[in-house]
Design a protein around this motif. Structure first.
Motif: not given
Length: 275
Positions: A249-275
């Protein structure tokens, strides 16, 4: 190997989607006042994904949601109105190229206040800080790629890690490979980030000492280091990041900046591993 897409879910629940988008009425003009360093970080995160976006300024603060051209890396950014010195009433959607704005704002002192004035009739943005004022042509928001919906995924594994450590793990992993596998081991109660190259393998083991949180499933996700580097590159070293992932599944990263006034969610889709 190819990358799966982080696609907008056209069949997502309409009520939930409306809660994520600004509900303030659109206005013909708007003026805001914001700290230069805070604005620069907000635009920098957006620029790590794509070179242009719709910046939605208003009484809610600033909201940006965008996905890269390959549909692999997505970010949802919200700078709350409390992160501004002054915000206007209503909402103004400003289509804007990121690079030119970043180059100009970067000339301001980090603690300096930057004034932004938007005008819908002329489609102009005036940016001002001492001793400069610059006038930008805005892009029609309808000509910019539609903002994606956030995927609703139940990811079983979660860990927290500081920005400095995560940046180092990515840098060391890139020495041997162009991809990593993030693996959860519930028996050992740890997370492993494994970079496997043609001849060498690098493993970073994250446990309690590095802020490990919870591993409930034996699962792994396979990510491109190019996209992970872009995402991690804009995270402040002092930030604490919550990372969630599951099997393929995609990996999701969450973090804040600017003394917690800013909030970021980043989503990265997975690569498909060739069998």
């Amino acid at each position: 190997m190819s990358a799966d897409a982080v696609e907008a879910d056209g069949e997502a629940d309409d009520e939930g989607a409306s809660e994520e988008r600004p509900s303030s009425p659109t206005v013909d003009s708007l003026e805001t006042l914001i700290n230069a360093d805070t604005l620069e970080k907000t635009i920098e995160v957006a620029n790590s994904v794509a070179d242009e976006s719709v910046l939605r300024f208003g009484r809610h603060g600033l909201k940006i949601r965008l996905v890269d051209p390959a549909n692999v890396y997505m970010a949802n950014i919200h700078l709350d109105s409390s992160g501004f010195e002054a915000v206007g009433d209503g909402m103004f959607p400003a289509g804007q190229k990121h690079e030119g704005l970043l180059d100009f704002i970067g000339k301001a002192d980090s603690d300096e206040l930057v004034s932004l004035a938007f005008d819908a009739e002329t489609r102009r943005l005036a940016v001002e800080f001492q001793p400069y004022e610059r006038d930008y042509a805005l892009i029609d928001p309808d000509s910019i790629r539609q903002e994606p919906d956030l995927p609703e995924i139940d990811l079983p594994n979660t860990f927290t890690i500081d920005g400095s450590t995560l940046k180092e793990v990515v840098e060391v992993s890139q020495l041997v490979s162009d991809h990593v596998s993030i693996e959860g081991d519930p028996d050992a109660e740890c997370i492993r980030i494994v970079a496997e190259g043609d001849t060498d393998t690098n493993t970073a083991t994250l446990d309690d000492e590095l802020g490990f949180a919870e591993v409930t499933a034996e699962a792994s996700t396979f990510l491109s280091l190019d996209y992970l580097k872009d995402a991690v590159g804009v995270i402040p070293k002092s930030s604490t990041i919550e990372v969630r992932f599951g099997g393929e599944f995609p990996a999701m990263m969450e973090w804040t900046f600017a003394d917690d006034h800013g909030h970021v969610e980043q989503v990265i889709a997975p690569r498909i591993v060739s069998q």
